[in-house]
Design a protein around this motif. Sequence first.
Motif, PDB file in Angstrom:
ATOM      1  N   ALA B 193      13.842   7.611  -1.196  1.00 20.15           N
ATOM      2  CA  ALA B 193      12.870   7.596  -0.103  1.00 20.15           C
ATOM      3  C   ALA B 193      11.479   7.983  -0.606  1.00 20.15           C
ATOM      4  CB  ALA B 193      13.318   8.547   1.007  1.00 20.15           C
ATOM      5  N   ASP B 194      11.427   8.940  -1.513  1.00 22.06           N
ATOM      6  CA  ASP B 194      10.130   9.386  -2.011  1.00 22.06           C
ATOM      7  C   ASP B 194       9.464   8.314  -2.871  1.00 22.06           C
ATOM      8  OD1 ASP B 194       8.328  11.757  -2.050  1.00 22.06           O
ATOM      9  OD2 ASP B 194       8.500  11.432  -4.208  1.00 22.06           O
ATOM     10  N   VAL B 195      10.250   7.674  -3.713  1.00 22.27           N
ATOM     11  CA  VAL B 195       9.693   6.621  -4.568  1.00 22.27           C
ATOM     12  C   VAL B 195       9.198   5.468  -3.709  1.00 22.27           C
ATOM     13  CG1 VAL B 195      10.276   4.871  -6.284  1.00 22.27           C
ATOM     14  CG2 VAL B 195      11.056   7.219  -6.596  1.00 22.27           C
ATOM     15  N   TRP B 196       9.998   5.110  -2.699  1.00 21.37           N
ATOM     16  CA  TRP B 196       9.590   4.041  -1.786  1.00 21.37           C
ATOM     17  C   TRP B 196       8.239   4.355  -1.164  1.00 21.37           C
ATOM     18  CZ3 TRP B 196       8.855   4.299   3.600  1.00 21.37           C
ATOM     19  CH2 TRP B 196       8.679   3.064   4.239  1.00 21.37           C
ATOM     20  N   LYS B 197       8.063   5.619  -0.797  1.00 18.79           N
ATOM     21  CA  LYS B 197       6.860   5.981  -0.076  1.00 18.79           C
ATOM     22  C   LYS B 197       5.630   6.077  -0.979  1.00 18.79           C
ATOM     23  CE  LYS B 197       4.772   9.588   2.608  1.00 18.79           C
ATOM     24  NZ  LYS B 197       3.881   8.679   3.315  1.00 18.79           N
ATOM     25  N   THR B 198       5.789   6.625  -2.189  1.00 18.74           N
ATOM     26  CA  THR B 198       4.580   6.960  -2.940  1.00 18.74           C
ATOM     27  C   THR B 198       4.310   6.077  -4.153  1.00 18.74           C
ATOM     28  OG1 THR B 198       5.869   8.740  -3.864  1.00 18.74           O
ATOM     29  CG2 THR B 198       4.221   9.326  -2.210  1.00 18.74           C
ATOM     30  N   ALA B 199       5.240   5.193  -4.532  1.00 14.47           N
ATOM     31  CA  ALA B 199       4.921   4.267  -5.626  1.00 14.47           C
ATOM     32  C   ALA B 199       3.690   3.413  -5.292  1.00 14.47           C
ATOM     33  CB  ALA B 199       6.128   3.393  -5.947  1.00 14.47           C
ATOM     34  N   PRO B 200       3.522   2.975  -4.029  1.00  8.42           N
ATOM     35  CA  PRO B 200       2.322   2.203  -3.696  1.00  8.42           C
ATOM     36  C   PRO B 200       1.030   2.956  -3.977  1.00  8.42           C
ATOM     37  CG  PRO B 200       3.902   2.069  -1.917  1.00  8.42           C
ATOM     38  CD  PRO B 200       4.452   3.043  -2.890  1.00  8.42           C
ATOM     39  N   PHE B 201       1.066   4.265  -3.812  1.00  9.02           N
ATOM     40  CA  PHE B 201      -0.128   5.070  -4.086  1.00  9.02           C
ATOM     41  C   PHE B 201      -0.530   4.927  -5.553  1.00  9.02           C
ATOM     42  CE2 PHE B 201      -1.600   9.180  -5.765  1.00  9.02           C
ATOM     43  CZ  PHE B 201      -2.784   9.308  -5.073  1.00  9.02           C
ATOM     44  N   VAL B 202       0.456   5.091  -6.438  1.00  8.04           N
ATOM     45  CA  VAL B 202       0.188   4.910  -7.866  1.00  8.04           C
ATOM     46  C   VAL B 202      -0.276   3.481  -8.110  1.00  8.04           C
ATOM     47  CG1 VAL B 202       1.181   5.033 -10.179  1.00  8.04           C
ATOM     48  CG2 VAL B 202       1.924   6.650  -8.427  1.00  8.04           C
ATOM     49  N   GLY B 203       0.422   2.541  -7.463  1.00  6.65           N
ATOM     50  CA  GLY B 203       0.088   1.129  -7.636  1.00  6.65           C
ATOM     51  C   GLY B 203      -1.356   0.835  -7.288  1.00  6.65           C
ATOM     52  N   LEU B 204      -1.829   1.396  -6.203  1.00  6.46           N
ATOM     53  CA  LEU B 204      -3.181   1.105  -5.766  1.00  6.46           C
ATOM     54  C   LEU B 204      -4.223   1.668  -6.727  1.00  6.46           C
ATOM     55  CD1 LEU B 204      -3.674  -0.441  -3.090  1.00  6.46           C
ATOM     56  CD2 LEU B 204      -4.971   1.591  -2.438  1.00  6.46           C
ATOM     57  N   LEU B 205      -3.984   2.896  -7.184  1.00  2.00           N
ATOM     58  CA  LEU B 205      -4.934   3.496  -8.128  1.00  2.00           C
ATOM     59  C   LEU B 205      -4.964   2.692  -9.429  1.00  2.00           C
ATOM     60  CD1 LEU B 205      -4.739   7.369  -7.798  1.00  2.00           C
ATOM     61  CD2 LEU B 205      -6.435   5.782  -6.948  1.00  2.00           C
ATOM     62  N   VAL B 206      -3.772   2.306  -9.898  1.00  2.00           N
ATOM     63  CA  VAL B 206      -3.714   1.547 -11.146  1.00  2.00           C
ATOM     64  C   VAL B 206      -4.397   0.197 -10.967  1.00  2.00           C
ATOM     65  CG1 VAL B 206      -2.150   0.403 -12.764  1.00  2.00           C
ATOM     66  CG2 VAL B 206      -1.662   2.726 -11.988  1.00  2.00           C
ATOM     67  N   LEU B 207      -4.228  -0.409  -9.801  1.00  2.00           N
ATOM     68  CA  LEU B 207      -4.877  -1.688  -9.538  1.00  2.00           C
ATOM     69  C   LEU B 207      -6.397  -1.559  -9.678  1.00  2.00           C
ATOM     70  CD1 LEU B 207      -4.647  -4.622  -8.586  1.00  2.00           C
ATOM     71  CD2 LEU B 207      -4.898  -3.794  -6.258  1.00  2.00           C
ATOM     72  N   ALA B 208      -6.930  -0.449  -9.166  1.00  2.00           N
ATOM     73  CA  ALA B 208      -8.371  -0.213  -9.298  1.00  2.00           C
ATOM     74  C   ALA B 208      -8.759  -0.204 -10.770  1.00  2.00           C
ATOM     75  CB  ALA B 208      -8.748   1.105  -8.632  1.00  2.00           C
ATOM     76  N   GLY B 209      -7.911   0.422 -11.582  1.00  2.00           N
ATOM     77  CA  GLY B 209      -8.185   0.454 -13.017  1.00  2.00           C
ATOM     78  C   GLY B 209      -8.100  -0.929 -13.638  1.00  2.00           C
ATOM     79  N   LEU B 210      -7.101  -1.698 -13.220  1.00  2.00           N
ATOM     80  CA  LEU B 210      -6.900  -3.033 -13.789  1.00  2.00           C
ATOM     81  C   LEU B 210      -8.104  -3.931 -13.531  1.00  2.00           C
ATOM     82  CD1 LEU B 210      -3.189  -3.920 -12.929  1.00  2.00           C
ATOM     83  CD2 LEU B 210      -4.177  -3.555 -15.181  1.00  2.00           C
ATOM     84  N   GLN B 211      -8.661  -3.770 -12.347  1.00  2.00           N
ATOM     85  CA  GLN B 211      -9.754  -4.665 -11.967  1.00  2.00           C
ATOM     86  C   GLN B 211     -11.020  -4.408 -12.764  1.00  2.00           C
ATOM     87  OE1 GLN B 211      -9.624  -3.986  -7.793  1.00  2.00           O
ATOM     88  NE2 GLN B 211      -8.460  -5.854  -7.423  1.00  2.00           N
ATOM     89  N   LEU B 212     -11.044  -3.240 -13.449  1.00  2.86           N
ATOM     90  CA  LEU B 212     -12.239  -2.914 -14.223  1.00  2.86           C
ATOM     91  C   LEU B 212     -12.147  -3.434 -15.656  1.00  2.86           C
ATOM     92  CD1 LEU B 212     -12.758   0.648 -12.836  1.00  2.86           C
ATOM     93  CD2 LEU B 212     -14.315  -1.289 -12.577  1.00  2.86           C
ATOM     94  N   ILE B 213     -10.983  -3.948 -16.030  1.00  2.73           N
ATOM     95  CA  ILE B 213     -10.845  -4.465 -17.394  1.00  2.73           C
ATOM     96  C   ILE B 213     -11.430  -5.871 -17.441  1.00  2.73           C
ATOM     97  CG2 ILE B 213      -9.253  -4.981 -19.276  1.00  2.73           C
ATOM     98  CD1 ILE B 213      -7.263  -3.081 -17.971  1.00  2.73           C
ATOM     99  N   PRO B 214     -12.444  -6.106 -18.275  1.00  2.83           N
ATOM    100  CA  PRO B 214     -13.028  -7.440 -18.346  1.00  2.83           C
ATOM    101  C   PRO B 214     -12.037  -8.433 -18.928  1.00  2.83           C
ATOM    102  CG  PRO B 214     -14.236  -5.848 -19.702  1.00  2.83           C
ATOM    103  CD  PRO B 214     -13.020  -5.164 -19.219  1.00  2.83           C
TER     104      PRO B 214
END
Lengths: 441, 343
Positions: B193-214
Motif C-alpha cells: 500500500a505504501d509503495v502504491w501511494k508514494t512511488a508516484p511522488f518519486v516518479g514525478l521528481l525524477v521526471l522533473a530531472g529527466l526533462q532537464l537532460i538535453p
Amino acid sequence: MGPQGMKETTNMRHWLPKAGMAVLAASLLAGCGSGSGSEDAGSKPPSFKGRGPITLATGKDTTGVMDKVLDQWNSTHPKEKVRMIELSESADEQRQRMIQNAELKSGDFSVLNMDVVWNAEFAANRWIVPLPKGEIDTGSMLKPTVEAATYRGNLYSAPWTSDGGLLYFRKDLLEKAGAEPPKTWAEMKKTCDKVLKLPEAKGMSCYAGQFDKYEGLSVNFSEMIHGAGGSVVDKAGKPTVNTPEAKKGLKWFADAFKDGTIPKEAITYKEEEGRQAFQKGDLVFHRQWPYQWALANAKDGSSKVAGKFNVAPLPGLDGPGTSSLGGHNLAISSDAKNKATALDFIKFMTNKENQKKRLLLTSQAPTNAALYEDKELLKKFPYLPTLKASINGAEPRPRVVQYGDATAAMQEAAYGALSGKTSPDAALAQLQKKLAGVNSK
Amino acid sequence: MSTVAAPPPSPTRPSSGQQHDPASAAKKRKRDTTRLVAFLVSPTVAVLGLVVGYPIIAALRESLFSEKKGLDANGFVQQGEQFVGFEHYIDLLSGEAGERFWNAFWNTSFFTVTTVTMETVLGIAMALVMHKAVRGRGLVRASILVPWAIPTVVSALLWQWIFQANGVANAILGHKVLWTTEGFQAQLAVIVADVWKTAPFVGLLVLAGLQLIPTEVYEAARVDGAKAWQQFVRITLPLIRPVLLVAVLFRLLDALRMFDLPFVLIGAHKGSVETLSMLAYDEAANTRYGPAAAYAVILFLYVAAVAFVFVKLLGADVFSSDKAAAKKSKSRLKKPAATEVPA
C-alpha cells in the motif's frame, strides 16, 4: 412538544432550591466525615450552581438527530442554550480531546458524551464530577447501566443509551433442522452440525463474533469469560482471569477456531465484516449488536437474509450467557461553568420521552426500562425484549482506571489464544500478571 | 544550508556619511549589513523557535518526567508529575517496554528500507515511461499522481477492502491469506500500500530531472555507440542523481514517521506492524506522556541522524558527480538541475 417543554421548565424552577439543599446536605455529610461515604473529604464537593449557556461535547453526530433535540431544549431555555461541539467520529479521538480539555482545566466542554467504559478513568482523574444523589432517575433505568456509571459508590454520569450483544440466528435453517435457538455453546455447536448438513447451508460456517484485535475483541473476550461463570476483575478491581472458569471460556472459543466452528477469517472480523458475512448468508449464528437488525432486514437486495433471521440471548457454557455492556453516558466536566444548567440538561436528555424519540430516530437502545415494554416501540423493534434481557444480564467491561492498558492486555491475550499462537492457559496467566500491573503503573 | 541573504554590499554604491578610512568604513558597512540581516530574519527565527524549538525542548523535558498513576484511598488518581531523570530511556534497554520499543524500532527501519527501495526503483521506471510518452503525456502524468493525491487514511481504507478475507487480493491470488492478521503478511500489505501511494511522488521528481537532460547528450552517446542500458547507467542515472537523492531523502524522512497506513490498514496494538510513531501515540493516548515523549525524542533523533548522514552523503555525491559529469559531458548540467529541484 410545546406543553411538555413548558412543564419541563416549571419543574426546573422548583428543582433549583432542592438542588441547593441536596448540595448543602451532601457537603454536611462529607464534613461529618462518616467513614462509609467514598466522598473525597479533602476536596470541595462540587457545587451545582450557575446557570447560563453550556456546551455538549459529543462524537460526530452521524444521525443528524442531535440538532433537533438541542433545538427543542434551546427554544425552551433561551438563557441556558446548549451548543454542540462535534468531535471526531473515532471514539479514541473523542476521548483524547476530552482528556486534553480536562488537563488544560478548560471549561470549554460542559457536558461530555462518554463511552460507558471511560467512566472509571474520568472519575478517578477528577475530570468529571459526581452527580448529586437523587437527581438522576436511576430507579427507572436498567441496573447494569447505572452500575457502569458508578465509581466507588458515586454516580458520575447519567446512563443515556445502552447496548447489549444478541445472538442472531438463521430462523429458516433452524426450523428446517428442527432446532431451537441454543442456550449453551455446546448446544449451538450441535445445532450447527445438524444445520450444516442441510443442502441450503452448503459452504456456511457456524458462528462468528468480533475477533479482530480491537475494542470489539475485549467485548467478546469478556463475554467468553463471563459466559463460563468467570470474571475479568472482581468488585475491588483485582484481576481474576486465572480461574478454571475463565480458562474454560477462552478454551471453548480457541477450540472452536481450531475445529472450524468459527471460520478462520473471523479473526479479521470487526462488526462490519461480520455483518457482511451474515448478510451474505455465510453464517448460521452471529454475535452482534442490535444495529444489525434493521440493516440485515433491508429489502433493497443488500441482504440475502432479510426476514430469515431472529435474535436470542447470548449462549454460555452451561446456561445463558452474559453480554458485555455498551452505550453512552452523559457527564459534567469538572471545570464546567453553569453546572446547574448542565445537570438540568442531562436530566432532559435522559428522560423517558427523549430516550424514546432517540430510539425511534436512531435505533439506539434506551436505558429506561419501561421503554422496552412500549407497544409502539415493540412494533418497530421486535427484538427489544431479548435486548432487555441481554442488557439486564450484562456485565460492564472491567471498570479500571487505566482502561486503555486493560483493554490492550485483554486483546493481546484473546488474540493470541484465538489465533492459536498461545495456549489459552498461558494467555490468561500472562493477562493476570499484566492486569495486576495495570493500576500500579 | 545556504540561506538567501541580502545582496552583498556593492562597493560602487555610495554609502551615506563621510568616508574617513576605507577599511573601517567597509567594516562598519559589514556590521550594518549583519545587523540588517539579523533584523530581517528575526521574525523567521522567532516563529521557528516557537513552532519548532519550543516543542522539541518541551518534549525533551517531558521525557524526563512521569505522571503519577497510583490511586489514593478514595480511588482518585494522584495528581502531578515527578522527575524521573532518564528512567524512560533506561526502561527501553530491557523488559517489556524495551521489547515493544525495539520491535517498533525494527519495524520502522524495515518499512523504511523496503518501501523506499521499491519506491525508488518503481519511481524511476514510472518517470522513464512518463518521459517517453509523447501523446497524452499530461493525462499519464496526472493519472500516475492520483495515488499520491489521495489522503493516506483513505488509501489505507481502500487497501483494507482489497486485503479483506473476501477481498480482491485474495480473489486474484486464488488463495485465502488473512492479510490483516499478525505476521509477515501484514507487513507485506503495508509495504504494498505504501509503495502504491508514494512511488508516484518519486516518479514525478525524477521526471522533473529527466526533462532537464538535453537530448544532445543522448545523441552524442548514440553516435559513440552506447547501448540503451549504457545510456541509462552512464548518462541518465548520474544526471538525475541530485533530484533522485532529494526524492529519496524526502521519502526516508516520511517513511520513518509512518503512522496512519499501518494504524488504519492493519490496526493498533499489532506487533508486526507497530512503528515508533504508533508506539508514541499509544503511550500518549494512555496518558503516559513521559514515555510517549521519550519515544518521540528517540524517533526525532533517529530521523535527524538519518537526514544528517544522508545530506552529508548527498553533498559529497553532488560534488563528485558534478566533477564526473563535467569531465564526461564537458558541460555543467548539474547546477541548473540542482537549483530546479525545490520548484
